[in-house]
Design a protein around this motif. Sequence first.
Motif, PDB file in Angstrom:
ATOM      1  N   MET A   1       1.044  -1.058  -0.229  1.00 29.19           N
ATOM      2  CA  MET A   1       0.003  -0.346   0.079  1.00 29.19           C
ATOM      3  C   MET A   1       0.611   1.278   0.323  1.00 29.19           C
ATOM      4  SD  MET A   1      -2.716   1.459  -0.569  1.00 29.19           S
ATOM      5  CE  MET A   1      -4.080  -0.058  -0.382  1.00 29.19           C
ATOM      6  N   ILE A   2       1.773   1.399   0.670  1.00 30.74           N
ATOM      7  CA  ILE A   2       2.422   2.380   0.602  1.00 30.74           C
ATOM      8  C   ILE A   2       3.308   2.500  -0.539  1.00 30.74           C
ATOM      9  CG2 ILE A   2       5.206   3.536   1.601  1.00 30.74           C
ATOM     10  CD1 ILE A   2       4.367   1.999   4.174  1.00 30.74           C
ATOM     11  N   ALA A   3       3.947   1.276  -1.526  1.00 31.64           N
ATOM     12  CA  ALA A   3       4.054   1.952  -3.336  1.00 31.64           C
ATOM     13  C   ALA A   3       2.921   1.798  -3.169  1.00 31.64           C
ATOM     14  CB  ALA A   3       4.149   0.406  -3.177  1.00 31.64           C
ATOM     15  N   GLU A   4       1.758   1.897  -3.524  1.00 31.80           N
ATOM     16  CA  GLU A   4       0.716   2.653  -4.548  1.00 31.80           C
ATOM     17  C   GLU A   4       0.517   3.780  -4.144  1.00 31.80           C
ATOM     18  OE1 GLU A   4      -2.376   1.217  -5.926  1.00 31.80           O
ATOM     19  OE2 GLU A   4      -0.541  -0.134  -6.507  1.00 31.80           O
ATOM     20  N   VAL A   5       1.048   4.737  -2.920  1.00 39.74           N
ATOM     21  CA  VAL A   5       0.652   5.821  -2.682  1.00 39.74           C
ATOM     22  C   VAL A   5       2.198   6.468  -3.246  1.00 39.74           C
ATOM     23  CG1 VAL A   5      -0.929   5.566  -0.613  1.00 39.74           C
ATOM     24  CG2 VAL A   5       1.051   5.668  -0.112  1.00 39.74           C
ATOM     25  N   GLY A   6       3.215   6.218  -3.650  1.00 39.21           N
ATOM     26  CA  GLY A   6       3.937   6.270  -3.655  1.00 39.21           C
ATOM     27  C   GLY A   6       5.195   7.264  -2.289  1.00 39.21           C
ATOM     28  N   LEU A   7       5.090   5.840  -1.530  1.00 39.47           N
ATOM     29  CA  LEU A   7       6.145   6.367  -0.642  1.00 39.47           C
ATOM     30  C   LEU A   7       7.400   5.741   0.037  1.00 39.47           C
ATOM     31  CD1 LEU A   7       3.114   8.061   1.858  1.00 39.47           C
ATOM     32  CD2 LEU A   7       5.315   9.303   0.373  1.00 39.47           C
TER      33      LEU A   7
END
Length: 261
Positions: free
Chosen positions: A124-130
């Motif tokens: 999910m962190i990757a999904e939001v670019g973090l």
Amino acid sequence: MSALTIDKVWKEYGDQIVLEDISIEIESRAFVALVGPSGCGKTTFLRMLLGQEPPTRGTILIDGRPLSAEPGPDRGVVFQRYSVFPHLTVLGNVLIGKEMTTARYSARLFGTARKAAIEEARAMIAEVGLTHAEDKYPAQLSGGMQQRLALAQALVMKPKVLLLDEPFGALDPGIRAEIHTLMTRLWHENSMTVVMVTHDMREAFTLATRVVAFERRRDRPEEKLRYGATITRDLPIWPPRQAGRPSLIRPDRDGPVASGH
């Protein structure tokens, strides 16, 4: 599914009527923007959908079932003021919801359960670019990054309904445009209904499938206690927007991201 039914809902605080006879059907995976003047009860309505406030009268249903008496994992929320934990890293903030719901007493997972939760949080962190900021604390993040974190924190729980209370109002215009693009993509990719309070009409018509206006029909000083706000407009966006489907007019901006991009 994630359909909402609000039937003849009133909200009163003592002698003051805040919301009056609210009835609306919100179809599954809709994106509804709530607009109206300050103080007309939009945030109160959102709190009732969250479960923080019970209606004085009327019923609120999710997929035909009454709301639980308190906020649950079927509803996520993102506020204008970032609701992240300052003492936790980005990974810790996204992981904490999983730990608190799965291990209620210890608020900590172990072994394979923890490994699986960490993998889900990182996805999910990757999904939001973090991904690059996984080990940073909220104070080390920009406003736009903190709002990305707040979205990840809410979405990792896979809510049926995502509630947004003016979540992008404090962002600079350029950052807000980036978050709008992210929010559109997340809505297309996740099976959820979104209800957003905003004062920005451009934002409402840019993101939503419907724009619903709350107003007090009687707003003279002597009437404010006796009459509450109600729905005065319910405007579907044309051409229609549907989750998971490209727009007829701007498929590159309003549609889902194509595979591989």
